[in-house]
Structures are given as C-alpha cells and as structure tokens.
Design a protein around this motif. Structure first.
Motif, PDB file in Angstrom:
ATOM      1  N   GLU A  32       0.865  -1.176   0.000  1.00  0.00           N
ATOM      2  CA  GLU A  32       0.000   0.000   0.000  1.00  0.00           C
ATOM      3  C   GLU A  32       0.899   1.222   0.000  1.00  0.00           C
ATOM      4  N   SER A  70      -3.109   7.965  -4.226  1.00  0.00           N
ATOM      5  CA  SER A  70      -3.124   6.798  -5.105  1.00  0.00           C
ATOM      6  C   SER A  70      -1.930   6.865  -6.046  1.00  0.00           C
ATOM      7  N   LYS A  98       1.086  -2.006 -11.685  1.00  0.00           N
ATOM      8  CA  LYS A  98       0.646  -2.024 -10.288  1.00  0.00           C
ATOM      9  C   LYS A  98      -0.164  -0.762 -10.044  1.00  0.00           C
ATOM     10  N   TRP A 100      -2.407   1.467  -7.122  1.00  0.00           N
ATOM     11  CA  TRP A 100      -2.719   1.685  -5.704  1.00  0.00           C
ATOM     12  C   TRP A 100      -3.880   2.654  -5.610  1.00  0.00           C
TER      13      TRP A 100
END
Length: 166
Positions: A32, A70, A98, A100
């Motif tokens: 995260e 993000s 990827k 987030w």
C-alpha cells in the motif's frame, strides 16, 4: 569541497520543470502506498531555472510527496541480455502494472515520472496522486549545465545496472 543540499518546492505546476527522460528511477513497489513517500532519481533534468539555464543532476535527487492518495506504475521490462524489451506473444512488449487506489476528485495533483526503473529494469511510467507538498532535494555540486551533459553523457549518466545479468 563541502556539500550543499538544495531543497525546492515543486508542488503542482512547478513539477512540470522536472524532466525524467534521461533518468533512472529508484522506486520499489509497496503493498500500500504510504501517505508520504520519497522516490530517488539519478539524472533528473530541471528547466526554467532562475538563470534561464537547463540543468542535469548527475547524482541522486530525492522527490518527496505528501498527502499521497493513489498511484499507478507501468514497467516495460528490458531483456537482461539484449538491448531490447522482453517480448511476449505477437511481439508485444512485456508490461507489468501495479495500481494503488483510485484517483480522488478533490484538490489533488497528478504527478508523472517516466524513465528507466532500476528494478525490475525497464522503461517506466509512474503516476502519483497527492494533495500535499512535493519537494525536490539534491546536492548542488551534482548540477551540470545541460549542454555539458549532451556533449558527454557517458561522464554523467548512471552506470549502476550496466552489464548486469538478472
């Protein structure tokens, strides 16, 4: 020679002064994204300085982001033994992605970095969405006028991954 660390506020539109085209980005994926994050970069270029000169930073700079909400990372992976990307079926370049979180719609800015990712080695596009301050820090003795860099890029470019087989 003493080292002097310079810190610049590059929040919002000021971030557009930074050019990552010739850079190596040191960013390792997190499960995260934390609210505050620091990314190291070798070979960042800065334009539109007070002296109307463009500069290349031949060394590590750090970019810190506050209020991270993000992010998105795309990496086109380099082949470790060839001067090309790893190909998958139909000759398409292997891309790792990827993500987030989702971009928010309030008072955040989208920061885009593109360059060579240190690991996995490949061309990357990294987007960070943040609501807070963004700062760039570097040592002033790493500053090189862009014209000097263009004349002799081998002297100033990051050499950490050359010749390594993964």
């Amino acid at each position: 020679m003493s080292k002097i660390r310079k810190i610049l506020d590059v929040t919002g539109e000021l971030f557009n002064q930074l050019d990552f085209t010739e850079s190596t980005v040191f960013f390792h994926g997190h499960r995260e994204l934390p609210e505050s994050i620091e990314i190291e970069v070798w070979g960042l270029s800065i334009s539109e300085t007070q002296k109307n000169e463009d500069y290349y930073i031949s060394g590590i700079s750090a970019i810190s982001f506050e209020g991270v909400t993000s992010g998105l990372l795309d990496v086109y992976v380099y082949h470790p033994e060839e001067n090309d990307f790893i190909k998958i079926k139909n000759g398409v370049n292997l891309k790792l992605t990827k993500n987030w979180g989702e971009a928010l719609e309030y008072e955040e800015y989208q920061y885009h970095l593109g360059g060579v990712l240190d690991w996995p080695s490949g061309y990357c596009q990294l987007g960070i969405n943040a609501t807070g301050t963004v700062r760039l820090s570097f040592e002033t003795n790493d500053f090189v006028i862009i014209s000097d860099y263009v004349k002799n890029p081998e002297k100033y470019t990051y050499k950490g991954n050359r010749g390594k087989v993964y």
